[in-house]
Write a protein that holds these residues in place. Structure first.
Motif: not given
Length: 239
Positions: A40-69
């Motif tokens: 909510a704070e940084i992901g307002r792309t038109e204002e901040t230029g930051v596009e949040v393309v994924g989230e993860a809560a543990d190591v396995d999910e993080a590796v999967a999301v980072i690899t995919a995106t």
């Protein structure tokens, strides 16, 4: 993949708001409420230029999301289920060496302990900021890391300079090795004089969970009360 791990969207293609700069970011943190707040704070792309393309809560999910995106920057918590931020960095090492489009990592953690900072920097992170950072400063830090700069919260850079200036390996502390990452966080906050309610709020856990962690720390270190715990932590320069 569980609902905690999310991949979204495609690379932003520019625009006037937030300038012409765009950066694709993945949020990795085991607290859903914290991720929601950061988005909510940084992901307002038109204002901040930051596009949040994924989230993860543990190591396995993080590796999967980072690899995919293949984001440009990953905001990475240090303490995660499955091995922590260092394990994410280890498994994503090929992506960090990705030629013209490397994935860069910025640690974002409640911990300001020297061993946490040094651990993720040795693992390949480009910087380390604490969760007291403002949204504006976090956006600026993300763009600096995207550009290849190193970014640190005040005083943390000294840990890194001291560590890399020394050729001596840090001593092994068998007592500390008995504690989980979360127990170490609670230990430091207790030693700094935080009340249980304050620790619960800062770590996004319940007071009962804090009490359980304190009991586990006292048992593992064979200490009787928080005063002995504070002396133990102070002697090891953890406070």
């Amino acid at each position: 993949m569980s609902e905690e791990a999310q991949t979204e969207g495609t690379p932003a293609t520019g625009g006037d708001a937030g300038g012409d700069r765009r950066v694709r970011v993945v949020l990795v943190d085991d607290h859903r409420m914290f991720r929601t707040g950061v988005r909510a704070e940084i992901g307002r792309t038109e204002e901040t230029g930051v596009e949040v393309v994924g989230e993860a809560a543990d190591v396995d999910e993080a590796v999967a999301v980072i690899t995919a995106t293949r984001p440009e920057v990953v905001l990475l918590d240090v303490h995660l289920p499955g091995g922590g931020g260092v394990e994410v960095l280890r498994r994503c090492a090929p992506l960090m060496a990705g030629g013209e489009n490397p994935v860069r990592f910025l640690a974002l953690s409640v911990s300001d302990a020297a061993e946490d900072v040094i651990g993720v920097i040795r693992g390949g992170a480009r910087g380390y900021v604490t969760k007291t950072i403002t949204g504006t400063d976090l956006v600026a830090s993300v763009f600096r890391v995207q550009e290849g700069d190193a970014v640190f919260s005040p005083r943390l850079a000294g840990f890194v300079l001291d560590a890399f200036a020394s050729t001596d390996a840090p001593p092994v502390d068998e007592d500390m090795d008995r504690l989980t990452q979360r127990e170490r966080e609670v230990l430091r906050l207790i030693a700094r004089g935080y009340a249980y309610k304050e620790i619960a709020k800062q770590l996004f856990i319940s007071v009962k969970t804090v009490e359980s962690h304190v009991s586990a720390v006292l048992r593992k270190l064979q200490l009787s009360n928080r005063h002995e715990l504070t002396r133990w932590a102070t002697a090891r320069r953890l406070v």
